[in-house]
Design a protein around this motif. Structure first.
Motif, PDB file in Angstrom:
ATOM      1  N   ALA A 101       0.801  -1.230   0.000  1.00 43.74           N
ATOM      2  CA  ALA A 101       0.000   0.000   0.000  1.00 43.74           C
ATOM      3  C   ALA A 101       0.835   1.283   0.000  1.00 43.74           C
ATOM      4  O   ALA A 101       0.450   2.271  -0.644  1.00 43.74           O
ATOM      5  CB  ALA A 101      -0.961  -0.005   1.184  1.00 43.74           C
ATOM      6  N   PRO A 102       1.986   1.341   0.722  1.00 47.89           N
ATOM      7  CA  PRO A 102       2.757   2.596   0.697  1.00 47.89           C
ATOM      8  C   PRO A 102       3.437   2.897  -0.636  1.00 47.89           C
ATOM      9  O   PRO A 102       3.852   4.042  -0.864  1.00 47.89           O
ATOM     10  CB  PRO A 102       3.818   2.376   1.787  1.00 47.89           C
ATOM     11  CG  PRO A 102       3.291   1.278   2.649  1.00 47.89           C
ATOM     12  CD  PRO A 102       2.517   0.402   1.714  1.00 47.89           C
ATOM     13  N   THR A 103       3.555   1.887  -1.534  1.00 50.68           N
ATOM     14  CA  THR A 103       4.333   2.075  -2.764  1.00 50.68           C
ATOM     15  C   THR A 103       3.865   3.276  -3.591  1.00 50.68           C
ATOM     16  O   THR A 103       4.679   4.138  -3.942  1.00 50.68           O
ATOM     17  CB  THR A 103       4.320   0.788  -3.612  1.00 50.68           C
ATOM     18  OG1 THR A 103       4.999  -0.242  -2.892  1.00 50.68           O
ATOM     19  CG2 THR A 103       5.024   1.001  -4.950  1.00 50.68           C
ATOM     20  N   PRO A 104       2.570   3.407  -3.937  1.00 51.40           N
ATOM     21  CA  PRO A 104       2.160   4.593  -4.705  1.00 51.40           C
ATOM     22  C   PRO A 104       2.253   5.888  -3.906  1.00 51.40           C
ATOM     23  O   PRO A 104       2.218   6.982  -4.486  1.00 51.40           O
ATOM     24  CB  PRO A 104       0.693   4.288  -5.056  1.00 51.40           C
ATOM     25  CG  PRO A 104       0.530   2.823  -4.875  1.00 51.40           C
ATOM     26  CD  PRO A 104       1.455   2.465  -3.754  1.00 51.40           C
ATOM     27  N   LEU A 105       2.359   5.764  -2.588  1.00 53.06           N
ATOM     28  CA  LEU A 105       2.405   6.938  -1.733  1.00 53.06           C
ATOM     29  C   LEU A 105       3.805   7.523  -1.571  1.00 53.06           C
ATOM     30  O   LEU A 105       3.951   8.643  -1.073  1.00 53.06           O
ATOM     31  CB  LEU A 105       1.836   6.608  -0.347  1.00 53.06           C
ATOM     32  CG  LEU A 105       0.316   6.590  -0.219  1.00 53.06           C
ATOM     33  CD1 LEU A 105      -0.105   5.882   1.058  1.00 53.06           C
ATOM     34  CD2 LEU A 105      -0.231   8.014  -0.229  1.00 53.06           C
ATOM     35  N   TYR A 106       4.825   6.773  -1.954  1.00 51.44           N
ATOM     36  CA  TYR A 106       6.183   7.261  -1.724  1.00 51.44           C
ATOM     37  C   TYR A 106       6.418   8.606  -2.411  1.00 51.44           C
ATOM     38  O   TYR A 106       7.105   9.478  -1.879  1.00 51.44           O
ATOM     39  CB  TYR A 106       7.217   6.229  -2.178  1.00 51.44           C
ATOM     40  CG  TYR A 106       7.329   5.031  -1.249  1.00 51.44           C
ATOM     41  CD1 TYR A 106       7.348   5.206   0.129  1.00 51.44           C
ATOM     42  CD2 TYR A 106       7.420   3.741  -1.751  1.00 51.44           C
ATOM     43  CE1 TYR A 106       7.440   4.121   0.979  1.00 51.44           C
ATOM     44  CE2 TYR A 106       7.516   2.649  -0.906  1.00 51.44           C
ATOM     45  CZ  TYR A 106       7.524   2.837   0.451  1.00 51.44           C
ATOM     46  OH  TYR A 106       7.603   1.756   1.297  1.00 51.44           O
ATOM     47  N   GLY A 107       5.856   8.773  -3.619  1.00 56.64           N
ATOM     48  CA  GLY A 107       6.000  10.058  -4.302  1.00 56.64           C
ATOM     49  C   GLY A 107       5.339  11.189  -3.530  1.00 56.64           C
ATOM     50  O   GLY A 107       5.883  12.297  -3.444  1.00 56.64           O
ATOM     51  N   VAL A 108       4.162  10.908  -2.953  1.00 57.12           N
ATOM     52  CA  VAL A 108       3.462  11.919  -2.141  1.00 57.12           C
ATOM     53  C   VAL A 108       4.283  12.255  -0.904  1.00 57.12           C
ATOM     54  O   VAL A 108       4.459  13.426  -0.545  1.00 57.12           O
ATOM     55  CB  VAL A 108       2.066  11.396  -1.730  1.00 57.12           C
ATOM     56  CG1 VAL A 108       1.351  12.410  -0.824  1.00 57.12           C
ATOM     57  CG2 VAL A 108       1.220  11.097  -2.963  1.00 57.12           C
ATOM     58  N   TYR A 109       4.798  11.208  -0.244  1.00 52.78           N
ATOM     59  CA  TYR A 109       5.621  11.440   0.949  1.00 52.78           C
ATOM     60  C   TYR A 109       6.870  12.249   0.608  1.00 52.78           C
ATOM     61  O   TYR A 109       7.275  13.139   1.370  1.00 52.78           O
ATOM     62  CB  TYR A 109       6.039  10.100   1.560  1.00 52.78           C
ATOM     63  CG  TYR A 109       4.915   9.288   2.180  1.00 52.78           C
ATOM     64  CD1 TYR A 109       3.911   9.885   2.929  1.00 52.78           C
ATOM     65  CD2 TYR A 109       4.885   7.901   2.031  1.00 52.78           C
ATOM     66  CE1 TYR A 109       2.900   9.139   3.509  1.00 52.78           C
ATOM     67  CE2 TYR A 109       3.880   7.139   2.610  1.00 52.78           C
ATOM     68  CZ  TYR A 109       2.886   7.762   3.343  1.00 52.78           C
ATOM     69  OH  TYR A 109       1.886   7.003   3.909  1.00 52.78           O
ATOM     70  N   GLN A 110       7.486  11.923  -0.536  1.00 50.93           N
ATOM     71  CA  GLN A 110       8.697  12.650  -0.931  1.00 50.93           C
ATOM     72  C   GLN A 110       8.411  14.139  -1.123  1.00 50.93           C
ATOM     73  O   GLN A 110       9.210  14.998  -0.729  1.00 50.93           O
ATOM     74  CB  GLN A 110       9.266  12.056  -2.223  1.00 50.93           C
ATOM     75  CG  GLN A 110      10.107  10.810  -2.009  1.00 50.93           C
ATOM     76  CD  GLN A 110      10.728  10.327  -3.314  1.00 50.93           C
ATOM     77  OE1 GLN A 110      10.061   9.769  -4.166  1.00 50.93           O
ATOM     78  NE2 GLN A 110      12.013  10.552  -3.459  1.00 50.93           N
ATOM     79  N   GLU A 111       7.296  14.451  -1.767  1.00 50.99           N
ATOM     80  CA  GLU A 111       6.936  15.851  -1.986  1.00 50.99           C
ATOM     81  C   GLU A 111       6.666  16.572  -0.666  1.00 50.99           C
ATOM     82  O   GLU A 111       7.025  17.742  -0.503  1.00 50.99           O
ATOM     83  CB  GLU A 111       5.705  15.936  -2.888  1.00 50.99           C
ATOM     84  CG  GLU A 111       5.969  15.519  -4.326  1.00 50.99           C
ATOM     85  CD  GLU A 111       4.706  15.547  -5.162  1.00 50.99           C
ATOM     86  OE1 GLU A 111       3.646  15.977  -4.638  1.00 50.99           O
ATOM     87  OE2 GLU A 111       4.760  15.117  -6.330  1.00 50.99           O
TER      88      GLU A 111
END
Length: 396
Positions: free
Chosen positions: A31-41
């Motif tokens: 589940a966190p995989t698509p979120l990594y970009g959001v977290y990075q931003e």
């Protein structure tokens, strides 16, 4: 342990429940995989940090497998599963309230500990109920869980509010329902003495499975190394070649996992050696296609490579289980499964961290994808040589 006056689930329903638990745990890990970009931003960290966060999960699973992998052989499957689900719920709560990299690291650590404890127990319990269907479910669930977790997360991020929280809330509710199911499930193994001693890390294998395990180790390492790379950096790779939505990035793991699951179903009655050979060939083809596609900046080509890679993952993993697990006695199933998963998660975590450093310090994401593809091809060739050597020794 039985609860007086409470109806127990049938073996078929128990098997479905156990498979769904394994799917949920793998979905939670993806589940966190698509979120990594959001977290990075939001929190401004590099791809190295992304892969470290990713690898912390693999290391925690590894430590948990080494410590708790045999525990369910001694205290029973149900107690271990109940505690593992409760710990996984705790990890999801940390994700829901995460406010920085430290929170993500804690969540992945706790999540990995839960997954490691559950993996051996749930896999062994399915084999206890039905060896043939249990082996199929053990092979099928990782692909279904990984793919559904990544795609569900991407869809919720793209189209619904609270993008960094909603997917974890959904998974938390599912796990609560499954926890009730575990309370209603009959115990599948007779508890025995030695629980405390089983907590000492031990990778000893029964003599009769040592040679088969050596044959499948390169296969397991290669296919899980590929899964780790696409899980940590696959969406970012696609976005680097095509400015697209989060959903397309989530499709990276979904396509990989779906084709892996299809391969498992299609080959469920196929001989183990043939399944492994199919996996190795598909892995090599997939990586060649991926290598060419990255050089040509072709996103459709990458997805074709993903499909072949998924077939390689599903076939390689299923064939490895079919090679080893039929040789294992009931009281050894959890510990042997745990050893196999130790190999899987070393392959899942270590090469991915190396890839993260290469992305930042040695040429960027496309070049790292090329180098990683070559490395997986070489691993697959090593696995092919080992399989041929084992076949010659058996026929001789």
């Amino acid at each position: 342990m039985p609860i007086a006056g409470r109806a127990r689930l049938s073996p078929t329903v128990s098997l479905v429940l156990l498979a769904s638990i394994l799917v949920s745990f793998l979905a939670a890990s993806a589940a966190p995989t698509p979120l990594y970009g959001v977290y990075q931003e939001r929190w401004h960290f590099s791809p190295v940090t992304t892969t470290v966060i990713f690898a912390v999960y693999a290391l925690a699973v590894l430590a948990s497998l080494l410590t708790f992998g045999k525990l369910s052989d001694h205290v029973g499957r149900r107690p271990v599963l109940a505690v593992a689900i409760a710990v996984q719920i705790l990890a999801l709560v940390v994700f829901i309230f995460a406010n920085g990299v430290a929170s993500l690291l804690v969540a992945r650590l706790v999540q990995g500990l839960a997954a490691g404890a559950a993996t051996g127990a749930v896999g062994a319990a399915m084999l206890d109920i039905d060896r043939a269907r249990g082996t199929l479910a053990n092979s099928l669930a990782p692909g279904i869980g990984t793919g559904s977790g990544a795609l569900l997360s991407a869809l919720l991020i793209q189209y619904l509010p609270a993008p960094t929280r909603l997917v974890y809330v959904v998974l938390l509710v599912i796990l609560l329902i499954q926890l009730v199911g575990v309370a209603l499930m009959p115990e599948t193994v007779t508890p025995m003495a030695g629980a405390r001693g089983s907590l000492r890390p031990d990778i000893a294998l029964p003599r009769e499975v040592r040679r088969p395990v050596l044959v499948v180790v390169p296969v397991l390492f290669a296919v899980w190394a590929l899964a780790g790379f696409f899980g940590a950096l696959g969406p970012a790779l696609v976005r680097s070649l095509m400015n697209t939505s989060i959903v397309i990035g989530g499709l990276v793991l979904f396509v990989f996992a779906v084709f892996g699951s299809i391969a498992v179903v299609v080959q469920r009655n196929t001989a183990a050696r043939t399944v492994i050979l199919t996996g190795i060939i598909a892995l090599i083809l997939g990586m060649i296609i991926t290598l060419v596609s990255v050089m040509a900046e072709s996103v459709p080509g990458i997805f074709v490579g993903l499909a072949f890679g998924g077939v390689g993952f599903g076939s390689g993993f299923q064939g490895s289980l079919k090679t080893v697990m039929p040789l294992v006695e009931a009281h050894q199933r959890s510990s042997v499964l745990s050893v196999l998963y130790v190999v899987c998660y070393i392959g899942f975590g270590l090469p991915t961290v190396i890839a993260g450093f290469l992305v930042v310090y040695a040429g960027g994401l496309p070049q790292t994808a090329d180098e990683y593809s070559v490395a997986v091809i070489l691993l697959a060739l090593v696995a092919l040589l080992g399989l041929r050597r084992a076949t010659r020794m058996t026929s001789g």
